[in-house]
Design an enzyme around this catalytic site. Structure first.
Site, PDB file in Angstrom:
ATOM      1  N   LYS A  80      72.347  49.131  33.873  1.00 40.99           N
ATOM      2  CA  LYS A  80      73.352  48.198  33.295  1.00 40.99           C
ATOM      3  C   LYS A  80      72.710  47.049  32.548  1.00 40.99           C
ATOM      4  O   LYS A  80      73.218  46.581  31.529  1.00 40.99           O
ATOM      5  CB  LYS A  80      74.257  47.642  34.390  1.00 40.99           C
ATOM      6  CG  LYS A  80      73.545  46.701  35.357  1.00 40.99           C
ATOM      7  CD  LYS A  80      73.866  46.975  36.777  1.00 40.99           C
ATOM      8  CE  LYS A  80      72.686  46.704  37.651  1.00 40.99           C
ATOM      9  NZ  LYS A  80      72.740  47.396  38.910  1.00 40.99           N
ATOM     10  N   GLU A 137      77.247  56.459  32.051  1.00 38.95           N
ATOM     11  CA  GLU A 137      78.347  56.398  33.032  1.00 38.95           C
ATOM     12  C   GLU A 137      77.934  55.669  34.312  1.00 38.95           C
ATOM     13  O   GLU A 137      78.719  54.929  34.913  1.00 38.95           O
ATOM     14  CB  GLU A 137      78.821  57.815  33.367  1.00 38.95           C
ATOM     15  CG  GLU A 137      79.953  57.889  34.354  1.00 38.95           C
ATOM     16  CD  GLU A 137      81.226  57.245  33.836  1.00 38.95           C
ATOM     17  OE1 GLU A 137      81.805  57.750  32.871  1.00 38.95           O
ATOM     18  OE2 GLU A 137      81.629  56.217  34.404  1.00 38.95           O
ATOM     19  N   GLY A 146      78.791  52.737  39.631  1.00 39.91           N
ATOM     20  CA  GLY A 146      78.100  53.824  40.338  1.00 39.91           C
ATOM     21  C   GLY A 146      78.780  55.160  40.125  1.00 39.91           C
ATOM     22  O   GLY A 146      78.818  55.690  39.016  1.00 39.91           O
ATOM     23  N   ILE A 182      81.943  55.917  40.269  1.00 42.37           N
ATOM     24  CA  ILE A 182      83.330  55.905  39.767  1.00 42.37           C
ATOM     25  C   ILE A 182      83.312  56.240  38.277  1.00 42.37           C
ATOM     26  O   ILE A 182      82.631  55.562  37.509  1.00 42.37           O
ATOM     27  CB  ILE A 182      83.978  54.513  39.925  1.00 42.37           C
ATOM     28  CG1 ILE A 182      83.807  53.990  41.341  1.00 42.37           C
ATOM     29  CG2 ILE A 182      85.450  54.565  39.533  1.00 42.37           C
ATOM     30  CD1 ILE A 182      84.197  52.529  41.491  1.00 42.37           C
ATOM     31  N   GLY A 218      71.131  47.101  54.650  1.00 46.74           N
ATOM     32  CA  GLY A 218      70.632  47.666  53.394  1.00 46.74           C
ATOM     33  C   GLY A 218      71.595  47.506  52.230  1.00 46.74           C
ATOM     34  O   GLY A 218      71.396  48.081  51.163  1.00 46.74           O
ATOM     35  N   ASP A 233      74.643  40.497  38.307  1.00 46.69           N
ATOM     36  CA  ASP A 233      74.861  41.942  38.246  1.00 46.69           C
ATOM     37  C   ASP A 233      76.280  42.234  37.732  1.00 46.69           C
ATOM     38  O   ASP A 233      76.467  43.064  36.831  1.00 46.69           O
ATOM     39  CB  ASP A 233      74.661  42.517  39.664  1.00 46.69           C
ATOM     40  CG  ASP A 233      75.041  43.981  39.760  1.00 46.69           C
ATOM     41  OD1 ASP A 233      74.197  44.829  39.415  1.00 46.69           O
ATOM     42  OD2 ASP A 233      76.171  44.274  40.181  1.00 46.69           O
ATOM     43  N   LYS A 278      77.688  44.199  34.139  1.00 43.44           N
ATOM     44  CA  LYS A 278      78.667  45.289  34.164  1.00 43.44           C
ATOM     45  C   LYS A 278      79.925  44.905  33.382  1.00 43.44           C
ATOM     46  O   LYS A 278      80.499  45.722  32.659  1.00 43.44           O
ATOM     47  CB  LYS A 278      79.010  45.660  35.610  1.00 43.44           C
ATOM     48  CG  LYS A 278      77.830  46.294  36.334  1.00 43.44           C
ATOM     49  CD  LYS A 278      78.075  46.359  37.814  1.00 43.44           C
ATOM     50  CE  LYS A 278      76.943  47.064  38.546  1.00 43.44           C
ATOM     51  NZ  LYS A 278      77.049  46.898  40.011  1.00 43.44           N
TER      52      LYS A 278
HETATM   53  N1  LIG Z   1      70.512  51.894  43.588  1.00 41.57           N
HETATM   54  C1  LIG Z   1      71.792  51.937  43.234  1.00 41.57           C
HETATM   55  O1  LIG Z   1      72.690  52.041  44.071  1.00 41.57           O
HETATM   56  C2  LIG Z   1      72.175  51.872  41.775  1.00 41.57           C
HETATM   57  C3  LIG Z   1      73.530  51.993  41.409  1.00 41.57           C
HETATM   58  C4  LIG Z   1      73.890  51.966  40.057  1.00 41.57           C
HETATM   59  C5  LIG Z   1      72.899  51.804  39.111  1.00 41.57           C
HETATM   60  N2  LIG Z   1      71.603  51.656  39.492  1.00 41.57           N
HETATM   61  C6  LIG Z   1      70.597  51.485  38.452  1.00 41.57           C
HETATM   62  O2  LIG Z   1      69.716  52.584  38.480  1.00 41.57           O
HETATM   63  C7  LIG Z   1      68.420  52.164  38.077  1.00 41.57           C
HETATM   64  C8  LIG Z   1      67.421  52.578  39.154  1.00 41.57           C
HETATM   65  O3  LIG Z   1      67.756  51.932  40.380  1.00 41.57           O
HETATM   66  P1  LIG Z   1      67.106  52.428  41.759  1.00 41.57           P
HETATM   67  O4  LIG Z   1      67.866  51.743  42.822  1.00 41.57           O
HETATM   68  O5  LIG Z   1      66.985  53.895  41.774  1.00 41.57           O
HETATM   69  O6  LIG Z   1      65.639  51.764  41.646  1.00 41.57           O
HETATM   70  P2  LIG Z   1      64.364  52.111  42.544  1.00 41.57           P
HETATM   71  O7  LIG Z   1      64.753  52.778  43.806  1.00 41.57           O
HETATM   72  O8  LIG Z   1      63.554  50.863  42.598  1.00 41.57           O
HETATM   73  O9  LIG Z   1      63.573  53.193  41.653  1.00 41.57           O
HETATM   74  C9  LIG Z   1      62.884  52.867  40.484  1.00 41.57           C
HETATM   75  C10 LIG Z   1      61.965  54.014  40.149  1.00 41.57           C
HETATM   76  O10 LIG Z   1      61.321  53.742  38.910  1.00 41.57           O
HETATM   77  C11 LIG Z   1      59.921  53.968  39.056  1.00 41.57           C
HETATM   78  N3  LIG Z   1      59.224  53.086  38.123  1.00 41.57           N
HETATM   79  C12 LIG Z   1      59.199  51.734  38.128  1.00 41.57           C
HETATM   80  N4  LIG Z   1      58.462  51.297  37.074  1.00 41.57           N
HETATM   81  C13 LIG Z   1      58.032  52.407  36.439  1.00 41.57           C
HETATM   82  C14 LIG Z   1      57.213  52.615  35.290  1.00 41.57           C
HETATM   83  N5  LIG Z   1      56.711  51.602  34.595  1.00 41.57           N
HETATM   84  N6  LIG Z   1      56.972  53.898  34.906  1.00 41.57           N
HETATM   85  C15 LIG Z   1      57.468  54.939  35.587  1.00 41.57           C
HETATM   86  N7  LIG Z   1      58.253  54.804  36.691  1.00 41.57           N
HETATM   87  C16 LIG Z   1      58.510  53.539  37.099  1.00 41.57           C
HETATM   88  C17 LIG Z   1      59.612  53.686  40.498  1.00 41.57           C
HETATM   89  O11 LIG Z   1      58.416  54.376  40.844  1.00 41.57           O
HETATM   90  P3  LIG Z   1      57.828  54.350  42.354  1.00 41.57           P
HETATM   91  O12 LIG Z   1      58.809  55.143  43.153  1.00 41.57           O
HETATM   92  O13 LIG Z   1      56.524  55.002  42.245  1.00 41.57           O
HETATM   93  O14 LIG Z   1      57.770  52.897  42.739  1.00 41.57           O
HETATM   94  C18 LIG Z   1      60.861  54.268  41.178  1.00 41.57           C
HETATM   95  O15 LIG Z   1      60.698  55.640  41.397  1.00 41.57           O
HETATM   96  C19 LIG Z   1      68.533  50.667  37.822  1.00 41.57           C
HETATM   97  O16 LIG Z   1      68.784  50.443  36.460  1.00 41.57           O
HETATM   98  C20 LIG Z   1      69.738  50.267  38.641  1.00 41.57           C
HETATM   99  O17 LIG Z   1      70.384  49.112  38.128  1.00 41.57           O
HETATM  100  C21 LIG Z   1      71.220  51.700  40.796  1.00 41.57           C
END
Ligand SMILES: NC(=O)c1ccc[n+]([C@@H]2O[C@H](COP(=O)([O-])OP(=O)(O)OC[C@H]3O[C@@H](n4cnc5c(N)ncnc54)[C@H](OP(=O)(O)O)[C@@H]3O)[C@@H](O)[C@H]2O)c1
Length: 436
Positions: free
Chosen positions: A111, A135, A140, A142, A193, A207, A211
């Site tokens: 986002k 999307e 998330g 929805i 968490g 945040d 959005k």
């Molecule tokens: N979590 C949610 O519930 C949620 C919901 C909606 C949207 N989002 C969005 O989805 C995105 C990801 O969120 P997340 O919660 O999945 O984050 P996360 O768990 O912190 O995962 C980030 C991933 O990116 C990798 N990464 C970080 N820097 C990198 C780089 N320079 N090159 C390659 N890989 C790299 C990390 O590698 P390592 O594993 O090796 O550290 C990790 O695997 C964000 O934009 C977030 O706003 C998340």
């Protein structure tokens, strides 16, 4: 000219394999047969870039798939689709731009990136005839982006109100159910968490502002940035506010509100009192909801899990399927025009709002007249007033009729200066309540 229909598998590269990326791998693996049938071709995950290649993963990745160099993925000529789940602006922006420039379709859950650089990314997509789908960036799991882009595009939307941050909704639900303080509810959210170690982005409304910028840009077909959003978090909401809201038949929610009025867009994120009879008041815990009002469709609400690996990855894979189906049919991409023209942002002081306020007052004659005078000076009218307590404990709980933010703030300043007012204890906007 339409591209030739794709023969063979749809080749996918994934950037990031954390909460969302890992769950995306899991869905692509577990639902492989269904997805192949629905698309008409296999969805094949070829490359996965992470920061630390040696880190243990919750999902099995075949040998040779993982790299610590995300540029290997965006430059891989064999890939058709790049899925970005790294998050943040750098290096995600450069990586997405490079993937689009190379003619790859992109799906992102980011986002922050879409809110800040949506126009640049969609223009890059249009130049190379690629799709950029996002999307998962709002709400998330929805489906909210696609309904706005497609199902509701024949209508003229006038207002979008969302509960788009699960962390703050969880905290406010605990405060509402248990009478907890903000600090205690935040501590519980962290323990479960739902909140990060540094909860600033959630509890201060950043945040939700990102959005809302995306939702407003889609709803009104005009680019709104997160920095355009008037923003207030929930840190100052007290158990007393929540209890008083209950007494009046309201819940306190962190609302993201976007309105179109006279071709001006008003965008704000703030705690709000919502009548218990309004559908948004019943959105509890970490659930999200987006309530849309259109001239033709009237009111509708989309509700579901706004975060978490599975729900978010469900939206990511839905986007991948849309792209894959286009590839298999040889259909051209349709990047869309949202973010195209700059929105005319209504100055915050001109926003049309109502307020609930609590005043600590002296318990003596003439108090009400002095207070009514302050409201009248700024042309703000009072919808309801109730006295509670007496003597040192005397308070007035008031709800106003709609007026501008600026007039309300001027009234609050005058009230604070009155001799009969000891303090303006609380001011919270009221949303979704009929004017009476
Ligand atoms: N979590 C949610 O519930 C949620 C919901 C909606 C949207 N989002 C969005 O989805 C995105 C990801 O969120 P997340 O919660 O999945 O984050 P996360 O768990 O912190 O995962 C980030 C991933 O990116 C990798 N990464 C970080 N820097 C990198 C780089 N320079 N090159 C390659 N890989 C790299 C990390 O590698 P390592 O594993 O090796 O550290 C990790 O695997 C964000 O934009 C977030 O706003 C998340």
């Amino acid at each position: 000219m339409s591209p030739a229909p794709l023969q063979g598998p749809v080749r996918i590269g994934l950037l990031g394999c954390g909460v969302v990326g890992g769950a995306t791998v899991s869905i692509l693996t577990r639902h492989r047969h269904d997805l192949t049938r629905r698309v008409g071709a296999e969805l094949h995950l070829e490359r996965v870039a992470v920061r630390s290649a040696d880190k243990a993963r919750t999902v099995d990745l075949p040998d040779g798939v993982v790299t610590a160099d995300p540029w290997e993925v965006v430059k891989d000529p064999a890939l058709h689709v790049v899925v970005e789940t790294i998050g943040g602006i750098d290096p995600a922006r450069e990586l997405v731009l490079a993937a689009l420039a190379a003619g790859k379709h992109v799906v992102t859950a980011n986002k922050e990136l879409v809110a800040a650089h949506g126009r640049e990314l969609l223009e890059a997509a249009a130049r190379s005839g690629a799709d950029l789908l996002f999307e998962a960036s709002v709400g998330g799991g929805i489906p909210v982006i696609r309904p706005m882009k497609e199902s509701l595009t024949g209508d003229r939307l006038v207002r979008v109100m969302g509960i788009v941050n699960g962390t703050t909704n969880f905290i406010l639900t605990r405060m509402s159910d248990e009478g907890m303080s903000f600090a205690d509810a935040l501590a519980e959210a962290k323990a479960l968490g739902y909140a990060e170690a540094d909860p600033t982005a959630d509890v201060e409304g950043y945040d939700a502002a990102s959005k809302l910028a995306i939702l407003a840009s889609l709803a009104f077909d005009a680019r709104v940035l997160a920095s355009d959003v008037q923003r207030q978090g929930i840190t100052s909401v007290t158990p007393e506010d929540v209890a008083a809201a209950h007494d009046l038949g309201y819940e306190v929610k962190l609302l993201a509100v976007a309105e179109l009025d006279d071709d001006q867009v008003a965008v704000r994120v703030h705690p709000a009192m919502v009548p218990k009879t309004h559908p948004l008041a019943s959105v509890r815990d970490a659930f999200n909801a987006v309530f849309v009002e259109g001239e033709e469709v009237g009111e509708l609400m989309l509700l579901g899990q706004g975060a978490g690996g599975g729900p978010t990855a469900s939206a990511v894979v839905g986007d991948v399927v849309e792209i894959a189906r286009n590839l298999v049919r040889g259909a051209p991409a349709s990047p869309g025009t949202y973010f195209g023209r700059d929105a005319r942002i209504r100055p915050p002081e001109e926003a049309r709002v109502r307020y609930y306020l609590v005043l600590s007052v002296l318990d003596q004659s003439g108090v009400l007249a002095a207070i009514a005078g302050a409201f009248a000076r700024h042309d703000v009218s009072i919808a309801s007033v109730r006295q509670e307590g007496s003597g040192d404990e005397a308070t007035l709980v008031m709800i106003t009729h709609t007026s501008t933010e600026g007039r309300h703030q001027a009234t609050f300043r005058d009230l604070a200066d009155l001799d009969v007012v000891k303090s303006v204890r609380s001011t919270i906007r009221v949303e979704g309540a009929p004017e009476r």
